[in-house]
Scaffold this active site. Structure first.
Site, mmCIF file in Angstrom:
data_model
loop_
_atom_site.group_PDB
_atom_site.id
_atom_site.type_symbol
_atom_site.label_atom_id
_atom_site.label_comp_id
_atom_site.label_asym_id
_atom_site.label_seq_id
_atom_site.Cartn_x
_atom_site.Cartn_y
_atom_site.Cartn_z
ATOM 1 N N ASP A 87 0.816 -1.213 0.000
ATOM 2 C CA ASP A 87 0.000 0.000 0.000
ATOM 3 C C ASP A 87 0.849 1.261 0.000
ATOM 4 O OD1 ASP A 87 0.955 -0.369 2.586
ATOM 5 O OD2 ASP A 87 -0.993 -0.851 3.439
ATOM 6 N N ASN A 156 -7.342 -3.167 14.443
ATOM 7 C CA ASN A 156 -8.731 -3.449 14.062
ATOM 8 C C ASN A 156 -8.827 -4.632 13.101
ATOM 9 O OD1 ASN A 156 -7.714 -2.422 11.692
ATOM 10 N ND2 ASN A 156 -9.140 -0.692 11.546
ATOM 11 N N HIS A 158 -7.081 -5.045 10.302
ATOM 12 C CA HIS A 158 -6.829 -4.780 8.880
ATOM 13 C C HIS A 158 -5.542 -5.466 8.424
ATOM 14 C CE1 HIS A 158 -4.449 -0.728 9.521
ATOM 15 N NE2 HIS A 158 -3.639 -1.754 9.570
ATOM 16 N N GLU A 163 -9.508 -2.155 5.510
ATOM 17 C CA GLU A 163 -10.119 -1.909 6.811
ATOM 18 C C GLU A 163 -11.366 -2.790 6.970
ATOM 19 O OE1 GLU A 163 -8.373 -0.285 8.728
ATOM 20 O OE2 GLU A 163 -7.635 1.615 7.938
HETATM 21 P P1 PGA Z 1 2.311 -1.579 12.727
HETATM 22 O O1 PGA Z 1 1.235 -1.656 11.578
HETATM 23 O O2 PGA Z 1 3.333 -2.621 12.411
HETATM 24 O O3 PGA Z 1 2.879 -0.173 12.640
HETATM 25 O O4 PGA Z 1 1.606 -1.860 13.999
HETATM 26 C C1 PGA Z 1 0.739 -2.895 11.196
HETATM 27 C C2 PGA Z 1 -0.417 -2.713 10.249
HETATM 28 O O5 PGA Z 1 -1.146 -1.717 10.397
HETATM 29 O O6 PGA Z 1 -0.602 -3.555 9.363
#
Ligand code: PGA
Length: 261
Positions: A87, A156, A158, A163
């Site tokens: 992304d 959450n 995702h 999302e």
């Molecule tokens: P993070 O993000 O490693 O910064 O916790 C993980 C994600 O949002 O996929």
């Protein structure tokens, strides 16, 4: 049934009865879990020097790239590897320090022998984002598909920027970030007005086409999401739960993230 490593507590096979080629690797520390993922990536690259890797950003992945950089210094070559990141933020120029393009250069690409032209991220400043999304899908397809997709997990549930509410067949597209994601990622931005609220992300359908998937969760803030993803219903409410239906997924977690399993 999950093969687990030597210190892992035994887990109820019944909870995972639909699982065929799934594995849970539990580790004491976040660093051990990250090293495990780095070793899996290295094994793929040794077996197939022109492997197609699906890469991810996020704090969880930083020690993974540090370990890979050390392996590169010790002779592991990425010269033939092709990569596709999950992304990119919408509206951030690739030169913006918080763009995922710039981040990937800073934390990985600039320190190893991967060829810049073999690294791919969606362009969040493309004028025609529908065409950009289709071209990204096409570029992945042209390589023959992703050999190993690595994933973090959002609090959450995702994966990528898919999302809650994302559908299993979703493809690369523009999405609006959930408030929890914006708040979790605000730590990377100096000023809130700079922080994008939209992104372009591979879809769940795109991710699920990878031949192998390895998802890394570390820290107690991920415990609920990991439990939902692995043991909850397969539902758009927890996008990572769709991984339960993938034929080859490794869940890699530290002690804290595995707390509720
Ligand atoms: P993070 O993000 O490693 O910064 O916790 C993980 C994600 O949002 O996929």
């Amino acid at each position: 049934m999950f093969p687990i490593n030597e210190w892992g507590t035994s887990m109820s096979a019944a909870a995972f009865e639909n699982v065929e080629n799934e594995e849970l690797a539990l580790h004491r520390t976040a660093n051990d879990a990250a090293t495990d993922l780095a070793n899996r990536i290295a094994n793929i690259v040794r077996d197939k020097p022109d492997a197609v890797l699906g890469l991810a950003t996020g704090g969880t992945m930083e020690p993974v790239y540090e370990a890979l950089i050390a392996m590169n210094r010790d002779g592991l070559s990425f010269a033939g590897v092709r990569s596709f990141n999950l992304d990119e933020y919408l509206g951030l120029d690739p030169t913006h320090p918080m763009s995922y393009r710039a981040t990937m250069h800073r934390i990985f690409f600039d320190h190893v022998d991967i060829l810049p032209e073999n690294t791919h991220l969606p362009n969040g400043t493309a004028t025609d984002l529908t065409a950009e999304s289709a071209a990204y899908e096409n570029a992945i397809r042209q390589t023959g598909g992703i050999d190993l997709q690595i994933l973090g997990i959002g609090r959450n549930g995702h994966i990528g920027f898919n999302e809650p509410g994302s559908t299993v067949n979703s493809r690369t597209r523009v999405v609006t970030l959930a408030p929890d994601t914006i708040s979790a990622n605000s730590r990377f931005f100096n000023r809130t007005e700079e922080q994008p609220v939209q992104a372009i992300t591979m879809g769940l359908g795109t991710i699920l086409e990878a031949r192998q998937i390895a998802i890394l969760a570390t820290g107690k803030s991920k415990a609920r999401a990991l439990d939902n993803a692995m043991r909850g219903p397969v539902t758009p409410d927890c996008p990572a739960s769709f991984l339960q239906d993938h034929k080859s997924v490794s869940w890699i977690a530290d002690n804290e993230a595995a707390d509720l399993l």
